[in-house]
Design an enzyme around this catalytic site. Structure first.
Site, PDB file in Angstrom:
ATOM      1  N   THR A 157      35.773  43.698 -18.092  1.00  0.00           N
ATOM      2  CA  THR A 157      35.656  42.246 -18.265  1.00  0.00           C
ATOM      3  C   THR A 157      35.911  41.552 -16.931  1.00  0.00           C
ATOM      4  O   THR A 157      36.865  41.879 -16.234  1.00  0.00           O
ATOM      5  CB  THR A 157      36.664  41.728 -19.314  1.00  0.00           C
ATOM      6  OG1 THR A 157      36.443  42.425 -20.543  1.00  0.00           O
ATOM      7  CG2 THR A 157      36.504  40.240 -19.552  1.00  0.00           C
ATOM      8  N   LEU A 176      43.403  42.046 -19.078  1.00  0.00           N
ATOM      9  CA  LEU A 176      41.967  41.818 -19.022  1.00  0.00           C
ATOM     10  C   LEU A 176      41.341  43.199 -18.931  1.00  0.00           C
ATOM     11  O   LEU A 176      41.714  43.995 -18.064  1.00  0.00           O
ATOM     12  CB  LEU A 176      41.600  40.957 -17.798  1.00  0.00           C
ATOM     13  CG  LEU A 176      40.329  40.101 -17.890  1.00  0.00           C
ATOM     14  CD1 LEU A 176      40.400  39.148 -19.077  1.00  0.00           C
ATOM     15  CD2 LEU A 176      40.122  39.304 -16.617  1.00  0.00           C
ATOM     16  N   ASP A 177      40.431  43.508 -19.852  1.00  0.00           N
ATOM     17  CA  ASP A 177      39.815  44.840 -19.859  1.00  0.00           C
ATOM     18  C   ASP A 177      39.189  45.164 -18.510  1.00  0.00           C
ATOM     19  O   ASP A 177      38.718  44.274 -17.805  1.00  0.00           O
ATOM     20  CB  ASP A 177      38.724  44.916 -20.935  1.00  0.00           C
ATOM     21  CG  ASP A 177      39.284  44.904 -22.342  1.00  0.00           C
ATOM     22  OD1 ASP A 177      40.507  45.067 -22.493  1.00  0.00           O
ATOM     23  OD2 ASP A 177      38.488  44.734 -23.288  1.00  0.00           O
ATOM     24  N   LYS A 178      39.152  46.439 -18.200  1.00  0.00           N
ATOM     25  CA  LYS A 178      38.579  46.912 -16.933  1.00  0.00           C
ATOM     26  C   LYS A 178      37.176  46.353 -16.691  1.00  0.00           C
ATOM     27  O   LYS A 178      36.853  45.908 -15.590  1.00  0.00           O
ATOM     28  CB  LYS A 178      38.536  48.446 -16.943  1.00  0.00           C
ATOM     29  CG  LYS A 178      37.878  49.058 -15.717  1.00  0.00           C
ATOM     30  CD  LYS A 178      37.824  50.575 -15.831  1.00  0.00           C
ATOM     31  CE  LYS A 178      37.065  51.180 -14.657  1.00  0.00           C
ATOM     32  NZ  LYS A 178      36.990  52.661 -14.747  1.00  0.00           N
TER      33      LYS A 178
END
Length: 304
Positions: free
Chosen positions: A145, A141-143
């Site tokens: 997001t 999970l992107d930083k």
């Protein structure tokens, strides 16, 4: 000089070039390819290609492999305060014997890097929840997001959950507030997305089902269900159709950089999967800043 390694279950079904980077350091792809071709790297005494996937129990032998300390970069652990640990524990949606599920905050990485950075793995490694074990990251999970994120409590659970994600048996739903109106209210995006791996261009197929939940002439609220799991997939695809996500500082148009874009308006809203015929469904409430922008832009989310 020969060094041997035994593959544990955490790395089952991982490409050998990825295994090398995960266990030995950030080696250039060219060096790995050359070493495999010359037989400096073998699995179970056999020469293999970089696409070969290792299995639990495999023996990896390295012969005169270049172990330069200048190449291997050491990850520095983040040491959280009791307050930071407690803050993240309060975000937990479910806590069972096999894994935890939390509503991840925007702005925090999943794993650490070569610089000491705040990340979930190091935070929960010091939590009482993982007192007799350690947290395993099973998906990305992107930083920036927010939303549903899962961490396994032991290797067996990590291997099972990783397999479910890899086999696309985990159904994910994301919500995004993006600039402009999409041409169609629903459909499927099929794209060739480009990324770079140590200066090597990699083109990957990316598929996403989408539906516009609400819109006006300025912006849209979009529900997205990714079929594939490419890096920055949803952000790239919305940018490609001319509707970049609010707050995206990487995939944006020059005229969309406004003060209102402080947070990335991309939220992992729901995850569904099955284990041993038991259904698991986890939903993460929208962050306050996300709800505030919905209100400001007069967009309606049916479930709020």
């Amino acid at each position: 000089m020969k060094k041997s390694f035994n593959v544990d279950s955490t790395f089952n079904d991982m490409r050998i070039d990825r295994w090398i980077r995960n266990n030995l350091g950030n080696y250039p792809q060219g060096l790995i390819e050359k070493s495999l071709k010359s037989g400096k790297v073998k699995i179970n005494s056999k020469k293999i290609k970089s696409s070969h996937k290792v299995k639990t129990g495999d023996i990896i032998d390295l012969f005169n492999f270049d172990f330069k300390e200048t190449i291997v970069q050491k990850t520095i652990k983040f040491v959280p305060s009791e307050e930071v640990i407690k803050e993240n524990e309060e975000l937990i949606i479910d806590n069972n014997d096999d894994f935890i599920v939390l509503n991840k905050s925007s702005g925090i990485s999943v794993q650490g890097g070569t610089k000491s950075k705040k990340n979930l793995v190091d935070i929960f490694a010091r939590s009482e929840i993982f007192q007799d074990t350690k947290p395993f990251s099973v998906h990305r999970l992107d930083k920036d997001t927010s939303g549903v994120f899962i961490m396994a409590k032991h290797r067996e659970s990590a291997q099972l959950l990783t397999s479910l994600f890899r086999l696309r048996k985990v159904h994910k739903t994301y919500l995004a507030i993006c600039h402009g109106e999409l041409q169609k209210d629903s459909g499927e995006w099929n794209d060739d997305l480009t990324r770079y791996d140590n200066d090597r261009e990699v083109v990957e197929k990316a598929r996403t089902l989408y539906k516009v939940l609400d819109k006006n002439s300025i912006c849209s609220l979009v529900e997205m269900k990714p079929i594939t799991g490419r890096k920055h997939q949803l952000r790239k695809q919305l940018y490609a159709v001319g509707c970049p996500i609010y707050g995206d500082q990487k995939y944006k148009f020059s005229n969309t950089d406004k003060a209102i874009n402080k947070n990335l308006m991309l939220h992992s809203y729901q995850i569904k999967f099955m284990i041993n015929d038991k259904k698991y469904t986890y939903t993460a409430l929208l962050p306050d800043y996300f709800k505030k922008l919905l209100k400001t832009k007069r967009l309606r989310f049916p479930n709020s």
